[in-house]
Design an enzyme around this catalytic site. Structure first.
Site, PDB file in Angstrom:
ATOM      1  N   HIS A  28       3.087   3.301  -9.078  1.00  0.00           N
ATOM      2  CA  HIS A  28       2.942   1.852  -9.252  1.00  0.00           C
ATOM      3  C   HIS A  28       4.150   1.244  -9.947  1.00  0.00           C
ATOM      4  CE1 HIS A  28      -1.076   3.087  -8.090  1.00  0.00           C
ATOM      5  NE2 HIS A  28      -1.116   1.896  -7.529  1.00  0.00           N
ATOM      6  N   ASP A  31       0.820  -1.218   0.000  1.00  0.00           N
ATOM      7  CA  ASP A  31       0.000   0.000   0.000  1.00  0.00           C
ATOM      8  C   ASP A  31       0.858   1.274   0.000  1.00  0.00           C
ATOM      9  OD1 ASP A  31      -2.330   1.440   0.038  1.00  0.00           O
ATOM     10  OD2 ASP A  31      -2.657   1.263   2.190  1.00  0.00           O
ATOM     11  N   LEU A  48      11.833 -19.855  -4.215  1.00  0.00           N
ATOM     12  CA  LEU A  48      10.653 -19.112  -3.734  1.00  0.00           C
ATOM     13  C   LEU A  48       9.471 -19.266  -4.697  1.00  0.00           C
ATOM     14  CD1 LEU A  48       9.629 -16.653  -1.825  1.00  0.00           C
ATOM     15  CD2 LEU A  48      10.301 -15.228  -3.755  1.00  0.00           C
TER      16      LEU A  48
HETATM   17  C1  FPP Z   1      -2.545  -0.119  -3.091  1.00  0.00           C
HETATM   18  O1  FPP Z   1      -1.879   1.131  -3.034  1.00  0.00           O
HETATM   19  C2  FPP Z   1      -1.893  -0.930  -4.117  1.00  0.00           C
HETATM   20  C3  FPP Z   1      -2.477  -1.415  -5.218  1.00  0.00           C
HETATM   21  C4  FPP Z   1      -3.926  -1.244  -5.457  1.00  0.00           C
HETATM   22  C5  FPP Z   1      -1.729  -2.098  -6.282  1.00  0.00           C
HETATM   23  C6  FPP Z   1      -0.286  -2.456  -6.008  1.00  0.00           C
HETATM   24  C7  FPP Z   1       0.366  -2.745  -7.283  1.00  0.00           C
HETATM   25  C8  FPP Z   1       1.681  -2.602  -7.508  1.00  0.00           C
HETATM   26  C9  FPP Z   1       2.663  -2.210  -6.479  1.00  0.00           C
HETATM   27  C10 FPP Z   1       2.167  -2.845  -8.899  1.00  0.00           C
HETATM   28  C11 FPP Z   1       3.161  -3.941  -9.004  1.00  0.00           C
HETATM   29  C12 FPP Z   1       2.658  -5.251  -9.307  1.00  0.00           C
HETATM   30  C13 FPP Z   1       2.663  -5.876 -10.506  1.00  0.00           C
HETATM   31  C14 FPP Z   1       2.561  -7.329 -10.485  1.00  0.00           C
HETATM   32  C15 FPP Z   1       2.736  -5.196 -11.790  1.00  0.00           C
HETATM   33  P1  FPP Z   1      -2.497   2.417  -3.692  1.00  0.00           P
HETATM   34  O2  FPP Z   1      -1.929   2.558  -5.055  1.00  0.00           O
HETATM   35  O3  FPP Z   1      -3.969   2.388  -3.591  1.00  0.00           O
HETATM   36  O4  FPP Z   1      -1.851   3.532  -2.796  1.00  0.00           O
HETATM   37  P2  FPP Z   1      -2.572   4.754  -2.046  1.00  0.00           P
HETATM   38  O5  FPP Z   1      -3.389   4.137  -0.932  1.00  0.00           O
HETATM   39  O6  FPP Z   1      -1.446   5.566  -1.534  1.00  0.00           O
HETATM   40  O7  FPP Z   1      -3.391   5.487  -3.061  1.00  0.00           O
END
Ligand code: FPP
Length: 256
Positions: free
Chosen positions: A43, A26, A137
């Protein structure tokens, strides 16, 4: 805490490396907002953090690393955000397989894959097949995953698995009466994967957000204040150190 020696000190003995670590990655959006850059960059950096942490977990001897990359609720986000994340997922699946093969890492995806574009479904299948004989892993990526949906689909799976001849009400209820936790677990997406020993959530939020609800019954929870794109090897070591300082009793009495 930033190395195995310190982890070991936290546990008064050799550090125990959790066999299964689950992570809620997150804080990607907040990272991007804080830097004044487009959300997708958060991301992208989150994907880079995932690569770092996967590699480090493999070196430490972690057996399973399960990460929450797209929840079944994420379809409610703006279409642009979804499209960007799908693009990143395509890129990751296309380019990361070589790295996974080089590092003896097996890839598995859990969640309802049927809602993804056909090319993404193909890329997932191809990556899973190519890495299936790797013995290091296992990286489990949760995509279109929700803990409640997982439990529901397990119930449906269980009922469907009973052969036609069993589908009378009385034999179904007999089967239900003898169904135990172990058998039920074999109908979840995480079939054949042990429950997480440790669950980490980054970004200073203290929620589970519908991740692995059944599976984390006895997991140790560690909440890190770091935003996911900043999470690194030392942060994983810290979380494992905290895990080592806990007494896991699984509901039993404290043993001296
Ligand atoms: C929540 O943080 C995270 C997600 C909804 C997606 C997490 C995805 C990645 C880290 C991409 C990498 C993975 C792959 C396999 C390509 P948020 O983005 O909602 O953060 P916020 O709460 O600060 O808005």
């Amino acid at each position: 805490m930033s190395n195995q020696k310190e982890m070991a000190q936290a546990s008064n003995g050799p550090a125990i490396i959790p066999a299964h670590i689950a992570i809620i990655m997150d804080g990607n959006g907040r990272w991007a907002k804080g830097k004044g850059v487009p959300l997708i960059l958060g991301h992208k950096e989150g994907a880079a953090a995932l690569k770092r942490v996967t590699h480090h977990a493999g070196i430490l001897g972690v057996k399973y690393l399960t990460v929450y990359a797209f929840s079944s609720e994420n379809w409610r986000r703006p279409q642009d955000w979804i499209d960007d994340l799908m693009g990143l997922l395509r890129f990751y699946l296309k380019h990361e397989v070589k790295e996974l093969l080089n590092n003896n890492i097996r890839l598995r995806v859990i969640g309802d894959k049927s809602q993804f574009a056909p090319d993404i479904q193909n890329l997932i299948e191809k990556s899973e097949n190519l890495t299936e004989n790797n013995t290091g892993l296992t990286l489990v990526i949760a995509l279109n995953y929700g803990g409640r949906k997982d439990i529901l689909q397990a119930c449906r799976n269980f009922v469907n698995h009973l052969t036609d001849g069993y589908k009378t009400f009385s034999s179904l209820s007999e089967n239900m009466a003898t169904l135990n936790e172990e058998e039920f677990s074999s109908f979840l997406y995480t079939k054949d994967i042990p429950d997480p020993d440790l669950m980490i959530r980054s970004s200073g939020e203290y929620r589970i957000s519908n991740f692995l609800l059944w599976q984390i019954a006895y997991s140790e929870l560690v909440f890190s204040h770091k935003l996911w794109p900043d999470f690194n090897e030392a942060d994983l070591d810290d979380a494992i150190g905290m895990y080592n300082s806990r007494d896991r009793r699984f509901g039993a009495v404290f043993a001296d």
